[in-house]
Scaffold this motif. Structure first.
Motif, PDB file in Angstrom:
ATOM      1  N   PRO A  37       0.825  -1.214   0.000  1.00 41.92           N
ATOM      2  CA  PRO A  37       0.000   0.000   0.000  1.00 41.92           C
ATOM      3  C   PRO A  37       0.859   1.264   0.000  1.00 41.92           C
ATOM      4  CG  PRO A  37      -0.825  -1.592   1.594  1.00 41.92           C
ATOM      5  CD  PRO A  37       0.478  -2.118   1.112  1.00 41.92           C
ATOM      6  N   VAL A  38       0.420   2.250  -0.755  1.00 40.08           N
ATOM      7  CA  VAL A  38       1.125   3.533  -0.826  1.00 40.08           C
ATOM      8  C   VAL A  38       0.648   4.433   0.307  1.00 40.08           C
ATOM      9  CG1 VAL A  38       1.517   5.594  -2.239  1.00 40.08           C
ATOM     10  CG2 VAL A  38       1.429   3.331  -3.320  1.00 40.08           C
ATOM     11  N   VAL A  39       1.599   5.064   0.979  1.00 40.19           N
ATOM     12  CA  VAL A  39       1.268   5.972   2.078  1.00 40.19           C
ATOM     13  C   VAL A  39       1.720   7.380   1.700  1.00 40.19           C
ATOM     14  CG1 VAL A  39       1.428   4.159   3.799  1.00 40.19           C
ATOM     15  CG2 VAL A  39       3.455   5.505   3.259  1.00 40.19           C
ATOM     16  N   PRO A  40       1.211   8.421   2.370  1.00 38.90           N
ATOM     17  CA  PRO A  40       1.620   9.790   2.045  1.00 38.90           C
ATOM     18  C   PRO A  40       3.132   9.965   2.139  1.00 38.90           C
ATOM     19  CG  PRO A  40      -0.318   9.823   3.442  1.00 38.90           C
ATOM     20  CD  PRO A  40       0.137   8.395   3.388  1.00 38.90           C
ATOM     21  N   PRO A  41       3.711  10.793   1.264  1.00 41.89           N
ATOM     22  CA  PRO A  41       5.164  10.963   1.245  1.00 41.89           C
ATOM     23  C   PRO A  41       5.696  11.605   2.517  1.00 41.89           C
ATOM     24  CG  PRO A  41       4.093  12.547  -0.209  1.00 41.89           C
ATOM     25  CD  PRO A  41       3.043  11.596   0.219  1.00 41.89           C
ATOM     26  N   SER A  42       6.765  11.029   3.035  1.00 47.06           N
ATOM     27  CA  SER A  42       7.449  11.557   4.207  1.00 47.06           C
ATOM     28  C   SER A  42       8.825  10.919   4.260  1.00 47.06           C
ATOM     29  CB  SER A  42       6.680  11.224   5.499  1.00 47.06           C
ATOM     30  OG  SER A  42       6.676   9.826   5.727  1.00 47.06           O
ATOM     31  N   ALA A  43       9.711  11.496   5.050  1.00 47.94           N
ATOM     32  CA  ALA A  43      11.037  10.906   5.224  1.00 47.94           C
ATOM     33  C   ALA A  43      10.919   9.515   5.840  1.00 47.94           C
ATOM     34  CB  ALA A  43      11.901  11.810   6.101  1.00 47.94           C
ATOM     35  N   GLU A  44       9.940   9.328   6.728  1.00 46.47           N
ATOM     36  CA  GLU A  44       9.757   8.031   7.377  1.00 46.47           C
ATOM     37  C   GLU A  44       9.326   6.977   6.366  1.00 46.47           C
ATOM     38  OE1 GLU A  44       8.497  10.890   8.437  1.00 46.47           O
ATOM     39  OE2 GLU A  44       9.683  11.216  10.256  1.00 46.47           O
ATOM     40  N   VAL A  65      15.180  22.500  -9.351  1.00 49.92           N
ATOM     41  CA  VAL A  65      14.638  23.652  -8.622  1.00 49.92           C
ATOM     42  C   VAL A  65      13.101  23.615  -8.633  1.00 49.92           C
ATOM     43  CG1 VAL A  65      14.464  26.163  -8.569  1.00 49.92           C
ATOM     44  CG2 VAL A  65      16.652  25.072  -9.129  1.00 49.92           C
ATOM     45  N   GLY A  66      12.514  23.701  -7.452  1.00 50.97           N
ATOM     46  CA  GLY A  66      11.064  23.726  -7.330  1.00 50.97           C
ATOM     47  C   GLY A  66      10.415  22.359  -7.269  1.00 50.97           C
ATOM     48  N   TRP A  67      11.193  21.285  -7.372  1.00 50.95           N
ATOM     49  CA  TRP A  67      10.626  19.934  -7.368  1.00 50.95           C
ATOM     50  C   TRP A  67      10.605  19.353  -5.965  1.00 50.95           C
ATOM     51  CZ3 TRP A  67       9.228  16.456 -11.534  1.00 50.95           C
ATOM     52  CH2 TRP A  67       9.096  17.118 -12.751  1.00 50.95           C
ATOM     53  N   LEU A  68       9.628  18.455  -5.724  1.00 51.98           N
ATOM     54  CA  LEU A  68       9.432  17.832  -4.420  1.00 51.98           C
ATOM     55  C   LEU A  68       9.255  16.324  -4.583  1.00 51.98           C
ATOM     56  CD1 LEU A  68       6.770  20.335  -2.998  1.00 51.98           C
ATOM     57  CD2 LEU A  68       9.206  20.303  -2.432  1.00 51.98           C
ATOM     58  N   PHE A  69       9.595  15.602  -3.550  1.00 54.13           N
ATOM     59  CA  PHE A  69       9.307  14.167  -3.471  1.00 54.13           C
ATOM     60  C   PHE A  69       7.828  14.006  -3.158  1.00 54.13           C
ATOM     61  CE2 PHE A  69       8.882  10.916   0.029  1.00 54.13           C
ATOM     62  CZ  PHE A  69       8.732   9.817  -0.814  1.00 54.13           C
ATOM     63  N   THR A  70       7.121  13.208  -3.991  1.00 45.92           N
ATOM     64  CA  THR A  70       5.664  13.129  -3.835  1.00 45.92           C
ATOM     65  C   THR A  70       5.129  11.697  -3.783  1.00 45.92           C
ATOM     66  OG1 THR A  70       5.468  13.456  -6.239  1.00 45.92           O
ATOM     67  CG2 THR A  70       5.195  15.403  -4.833  1.00 45.92           C
ATOM     68  N   VAL A  87       9.605   5.891  -7.310  1.00 44.18           N
ATOM     69  CA  VAL A  87       9.677   7.168  -6.599  1.00 44.18           C
ATOM     70  C   VAL A  87       9.049   8.230  -7.480  1.00 44.18           C
ATOM     71  CG1 VAL A  87      11.207   8.967  -5.712  1.00 44.18           C
ATOM     72  CG2 VAL A  87      11.721   6.557  -5.260  1.00 44.18           C
ATOM     73  N   ALA A  88       8.129   8.998  -6.913  1.00 42.48           N
ATOM     74  CA  ALA A  88       7.460  10.078  -7.641  1.00 42.48           C
ATOM     75  C   ALA A  88       8.017  11.422  -7.193  1.00 42.48           C
ATOM     76  CB  ALA A  88       5.955  10.034  -7.399  1.00 42.48           C
ATOM     77  N   CYS A  89       8.239  12.296  -8.171  1.00 42.02           N
ATOM     78  CA  CYS A  89       8.638  13.672  -7.907  1.00 42.02           C
ATOM     79  C   CYS A  89       7.773  14.589  -8.763  1.00 42.02           C
ATOM     80  CB  CYS A  89      10.111  13.894  -8.231  1.00 42.02           C
ATOM     81  SG  CYS A  89      11.249  12.869  -7.263  1.00 42.02           S
ATOM     82  N   SER A  90       7.471  15.757  -8.248  1.00 43.30           N
ATOM     83  CA  SER A  90       6.603  16.698  -8.957  1.00 43.30           C
ATOM     84  C   SER A  90       7.195  18.096  -8.861  1.00 43.30           C
ATOM     85  CB  SER A  90       5.195  16.694  -8.347  1.00 43.30           C
ATOM     86  OG  SER A  90       4.667  15.388  -8.273  1.00 43.30           O
ATOM     87  N   GLY A  91       6.983  18.882  -9.932  1.00 46.72           N
ATOM     88  CA  GLY A  91       7.486  20.241  -9.928  1.00 46.72           C
ATOM     89  C   GLY A  91       7.211  20.930 -11.244  1.00 46.72           C
ATOM     90  N   PRO A  92       7.780  22.103 -11.456  1.00 44.34           N
ATOM     91  CA  PRO A  92       7.529  22.847 -12.689  1.00 44.34           C
ATOM     92  C   PRO A  92       8.215  22.201 -13.890  1.00 44.34           C
ATOM     93  CG  PRO A  92       9.144  23.985 -11.318  1.00 44.34           C
ATOM     94  CD  PRO A  92       8.633  22.853 -10.505  1.00 44.34           C
ATOM     95  N   SER A  93       7.463  22.006 -14.951  1.00 48.22           N
ATOM     96  CA  SER A  93       8.032  21.474 -16.191  1.00 48.22           C
ATOM     97  C   SER A  93       8.950  22.523 -16.815  1.00 48.22           C
ATOM     98  CB  SER A  93       6.914  21.115 -17.170  1.00 48.22           C
ATOM     99  OG  SER A  93       7.446  20.850 -18.456  1.00 48.22           O
ATOM    100  N   VAL A 201      15.041  15.275   2.342  1.00 45.31           N
ATOM    101  CA  VAL A 201      14.262  15.302   1.106  1.00 45.31           C
ATOM    102  C   VAL A 201      12.990  16.131   1.313  1.00 45.31           C
ATOM    103  CG1 VAL A 201      12.958  13.905  -0.530  1.00 45.31           C
ATOM    104  CG2 VAL A 201      15.162  13.091   0.305  1.00 45.31           C
ATOM    105  N   PRO A 202      12.762  17.170   0.500  1.00 50.78           N
ATOM    106  CA  PRO A 202      11.546  17.981   0.652  1.00 50.78           C
ATOM    107  C   PRO A 202      10.329  17.231   0.120  1.00 50.78           C
ATOM    108  CG  PRO A 202      12.811  18.753  -1.227  1.00 50.78           C
ATOM    109  CD  PRO A 202      13.636  17.684  -0.581  1.00 50.78           C
ATOM    110  N   CYS A 203       9.263  17.208   0.909  1.00 49.34           N
ATOM    111  CA  CYS A 203       8.076  16.417   0.574  1.00 49.34           C
ATOM    112  C   CYS A 203       6.923  17.319   0.147  1.00 49.34           C
ATOM    113  CB  CYS A 203       7.641  15.580   1.778  1.00 49.34           C
ATOM    114  SG  CYS A 203       8.909  14.429   2.363  1.00 49.34           S
ATOM    115  N   GLY A 204       6.161  16.852  -0.842  1.00 50.60           N
ATOM    116  CA  GLY A 204       4.947  17.525  -1.268  1.00 50.60           C
ATOM    117  C   GLY A 204       3.744  16.628  -1.058  1.00 50.60           C
TER     118      GLY A 204
END
Length: 212
Positions: A37-44, A65-70, A87-93, A201-204
């Motif tokens: 199961p997928v859980v919300p993104p966090s360092a843990e 720049v501007g991207w987050l671990f999601t 691993v999913a990451c999201s940010g400005p294209s 790791v910055p999380c979104g």
């Protein structure tokens, strides 16, 4: 997919090992490594996957720049360990608007990369033309790694695949034009080697792409 293990190839329900089978079973695909199961993104959450898996956990590091671990996902159980990670990451294209990137590492035949790519799996198959020069290269764990564009995928995404550390490496990006992100030789780190830096790791918000 969020509440109980599922099939990494189709997302369907799986049956736990029991009296008649010593592996997880999908009604369509037979024996599989169960998708946890997928859980919300966090360092843990990231640390749990990093400590469990037998395959790399790839992430662009530093993040663009501007991207987050999601989000992070893993296929495998306590007995076998992780046999595929995403691993999913999201940010400005780079060309404007939002972008999404999924990086998948997996053993042959697991099928998680093909599922996110939107193709029949379990591996890239004839859609991967390695007889031609690679379209992009990334630096994976310090090694130049060629990736070839996978053909015949849904038009809303771009998919690249190759081999890193003896395993499949997939890069799936939305929208399709966000694929230019990979033309700058993205630097990928296996988070199993990152140590305490995982906590930085910055999380979104959880990406819907990793739930699809």
């Amino acid at each position: 997919m969020r509440g109980e293990p599922s099939c990494p190839k189709c997302g369907g329900r799986v049956r736990a090992p029991g009296l008649f089978a010593d592996s997880w079973q999908c009604a369509v695909h037979g024996a599989v490594h169960p998708m946890q199961p997928v859980v919300p993104p966090s360092a843990e959450a990231l640390t749990v996957v990093v400590n469990r898996t037998q395959v790399p956990v790839w992430m662009p590091w530093p993040l663009p720049v501007g991207w987050l671990f999601t989000g992070v996902a893993c296929a495998g159980d306590e007995r076998t360990g992780g046999r595929a990670t995403a691993v999913a990451c999201s940010g400005p294209s780079p060309l404007g608007g939002p972008g999404e990137l999924l990086l998948i590492a997996e053993e042959l035949g697991v099928g998680l990369g093909a599922r996110y790519a939107g193709i029949e799996g379990p591996d890239p198959g004839p859609g991967l033309r390695v007889d031609q020069p690679p379209q992009v290269k990334v630096l994976a764990a310090g090694r130049p790694t060629p990736l070839w564009q996978v053909n015949d995928v849904p038009s809303d995404r771009a998919v690249f695949a190759g081999e890193a550390m003896g395993l499949w490496l997939w890069a799936v990006v939305w929208p399709e034009r966000c694929g230019v992100l990979l033309y700058d030789e993205l630097v990928l780190t296996d988070l199993r080697d990152a140590g305490s830096e995982v906590d930085l790791v910055p999380c979104g918000a959880l990406s819907p792409r990793i739930l699809s």
